[in-house]
Design a protein around this motif. Sequence first.
Motif, PDB file in Angstrom:
ATOM      1  N   LYS A 159      87.478  52.216  68.742  1.00 38.51           N
ATOM      2  CA  LYS A 159      88.561  52.151  68.149  1.00 38.51           C
ATOM      3  C   LYS A 159      89.836  53.112  68.951  1.00 38.51           C
ATOM      4  O   LYS A 159      89.370  54.263  68.915  1.00 38.51           O
ATOM      5  N   GLY A 160      90.999  52.743  69.305  1.00 36.20           N
ATOM      6  CA  GLY A 160      91.570  53.791  69.915  1.00 36.20           C
ATOM      7  C   GLY A 160      92.364  52.861  71.315  1.00 36.20           C
ATOM      8  O   GLY A 160      92.599  51.867  71.215  1.00 36.20           O
ATOM      9  N   ARG A 161      92.698  53.755  72.078  1.00 38.11           N
ATOM     10  CA  ARG A 161      93.349  53.239  73.491  1.00 38.11           C
ATOM     11  C   ARG A 161      92.424  52.220  74.155  1.00 38.11           C
ATOM     12  O   ARG A 161      92.766  51.249  74.873  1.00 38.11           O
ATOM     13  N   ASP A 162      91.032  52.448  74.128  1.00 36.92           N
ATOM     14  CA  ASP A 162      90.262  51.679  74.965  1.00 36.92           C
ATOM     15  C   ASP A 162      89.442  50.920  73.928  1.00 36.92           C
ATOM     16  O   ASP A 162      88.276  50.938  74.091  1.00 36.92           O
TER      17      ASP A 162
ATOM     18  N   PRO B  64      89.043  59.658  76.531  1.00 37.88           N
ATOM     19  CA  PRO B  64      89.924  60.200  75.466  1.00 37.88           C
ATOM     20  C   PRO B  64      90.796  59.061  74.532  1.00 37.88           C
ATOM     21  O   PRO B  64      90.959  58.053  75.069  1.00 37.88           O
ATOM     22  N   HIS B  65      91.073  59.855  73.646  1.00 42.55           N
ATOM     23  CA  HIS B  65      91.991  58.913  72.721  1.00 42.55           C
ATOM     24  C   HIS B  65      91.395  57.670  72.019  1.00 42.55           C
ATOM     25  O   HIS B  65      91.976  56.660  71.893  1.00 42.55           O
ATOM     26  N   THR B  66      89.922  57.749  71.946  1.00 43.65           N
ATOM     27  CA  THR B  66      89.299  56.574  71.724  1.00 43.65           C
ATOM     28  C   THR B  66      87.963  57.148  70.815  1.00 43.65           C
ATOM     29  O   THR B  66      87.286  58.146  71.451  1.00 43.65           O
ATOM     30  N   ARG B  67      87.521  56.373  69.947  1.00 46.30           N
ATOM     31  CA  ARG B  67      86.342  56.629  69.080  1.00 46.30           C
ATOM     32  C   ARG B  67      85.446  55.972  69.059  1.00 46.30           C
ATOM     33  O   ARG B  67      85.617  54.476  69.012  1.00 46.30           O
ATOM     34  N   TYR B  68      84.126  56.147  69.592  1.00 44.42           N
ATOM     35  CA  TYR B  68      82.994  55.232  69.669  1.00 44.42           C
ATOM     36  C   TYR B  68      82.108  55.270  68.814  1.00 44.42           C
ATOM     37  O   TYR B  68      81.414  56.410  68.666  1.00 44.42           O
ATOM     38  N   THR B  69      81.945  54.092  67.958  1.00 44.71           N
ATOM     39  CA  THR B  69      80.855  54.375  66.944  1.00 44.71           C
ATOM     40  C   THR B  69      79.675  53.370  67.251  1.00 44.71           C
ATOM     41  O   THR B  69      79.489  52.487  67.658  1.00 44.71           O
ATOM     42  N   PHE B  70      78.519  54.228  67.264  1.00 45.22           N
ATOM     43  CA  PHE B  70      76.933  53.617  67.548  1.00 45.22           C
ATOM     44  C   PHE B  70      76.364  53.571  66.404  1.00 45.22           C
ATOM     45  O   PHE B  70      76.106  54.515  65.743  1.00 45.22           O
ATOM     46  N   THR B  71      75.922  52.354  65.936  1.00 42.80           N
ATOM     47  CA  THR B  71      75.430  51.914  64.856  1.00 42.80           C
ATOM     48  C   THR B  71      73.972  51.433  64.851  1.00 42.80           C
ATOM     49  O   THR B  71      73.915  50.504  65.833  1.00 42.80           O
ATOM     50  N   LEU B  72      72.791  51.887  64.336  1.00 44.65           N
ATOM     51  CA  LEU B  72      71.833  51.630  64.657  1.00 44.65           C
ATOM     52  C   LEU B  72      71.142  50.550  63.275  1.00 44.65           C
ATOM     53  O   LEU B  72      71.506  50.897  62.115  1.00 44.65           O
ATOM     54  N   TYR B  73      70.527  49.202  63.721  1.00 49.53           N
ATOM     55  CA  TYR B  73      70.471  48.196  62.756  1.00 49.53           C
ATOM     56  C   TYR B  73      68.955  47.878  62.792  1.00 49.53           C
ATOM     57  O   TYR B  73      68.175  48.093  63.973  1.00 49.53           O
ATOM     58  N   ASP B  74      68.286  47.635  61.660  1.00 50.42           N
ATOM     59  CA  ASP B  74      67.040  47.083  61.499  1.00 50.42           C
ATOM     60  C   ASP B  74      67.414  45.660  61.638  1.00 50.42           C
ATOM     61  O   ASP B  74      67.801  45.074  60.949  1.00 50.42           O
ATOM     62  N   LEU B  75      66.251  44.946  62.757  1.00 48.41           N
ATOM     63  CA  LEU B  75      66.428  43.781  63.032  1.00 48.41           C
ATOM     64  C   LEU B  75      65.099  43.021  62.503  1.00 48.41           C
ATOM     65  O   LEU B  75      64.559  41.933  63.106  1.00 48.41           O
ATOM     66  N   SER B  76      64.260  43.734  61.833  1.00 52.99           N
ATOM     67  CA  SER B  76      62.799  43.178  61.665  1.00 52.99           C
ATOM     68  C   SER B  76      62.754  41.910  60.886  1.00 52.99           C
ATOM     69  O   SER B  76      61.838  41.073  61.249  1.00 52.99           O
ATOM     70  N   ARG B  77      63.903  41.440  60.172  1.00 53.98           N
ATOM     71  CA  ARG B  77      63.744  40.271  59.390  1.00 53.98           C
ATOM     72  C   ARG B  77      64.357  39.097  60.426  1.00 53.98           C
ATOM     73  O   ARG B  77      64.179  37.907  60.113  1.00 53.98           O
TER      74      ARG B  77
END
Length: 126
Positions: A67-70, A95-108
């Motif tokens: 989210k942000g500029r890029d 700069p001017h961007t927030r990168y969120t890295f999310t770890l998911y469980d795909l076992s099912r």
Amino acid sequence: MNRTLLCLLPLVGFLVVPNQAQAQRPFGTIAAEPNPCRILPGEDVCTAHITWNTQNVTRAKVIVRSKGRDSIKENEFGSSLACESRRCCAPWIRPHTRYTFTLYDLSRGDRGRQLASVTVRGERAR
């Protein structure tokens, strides 16, 4: 007295067995280093190293959103159960961007549940 003892034995057995038979819950952690990521003078981007690990998971995936500029909607960043020792890098942090890295469980088989997340931002060095 024997009759009382016989009545208690099934209850004791019933209380102990479920605790041993419970499945362990999926668990995971994710981190970024450095965070914030320092963008050197004359550079447009910096590199953040993303590390994660899982427990009691058979398949996992890391998704990145910004989210942000890029801004980007969503991209797959990794699909292993773990990534350690600076092997998984994001050399495009701006700069001017927030990168969120999310770890998911795909076992099912589906996206499953979110295990952990970390947000990285780029910061211009002065």
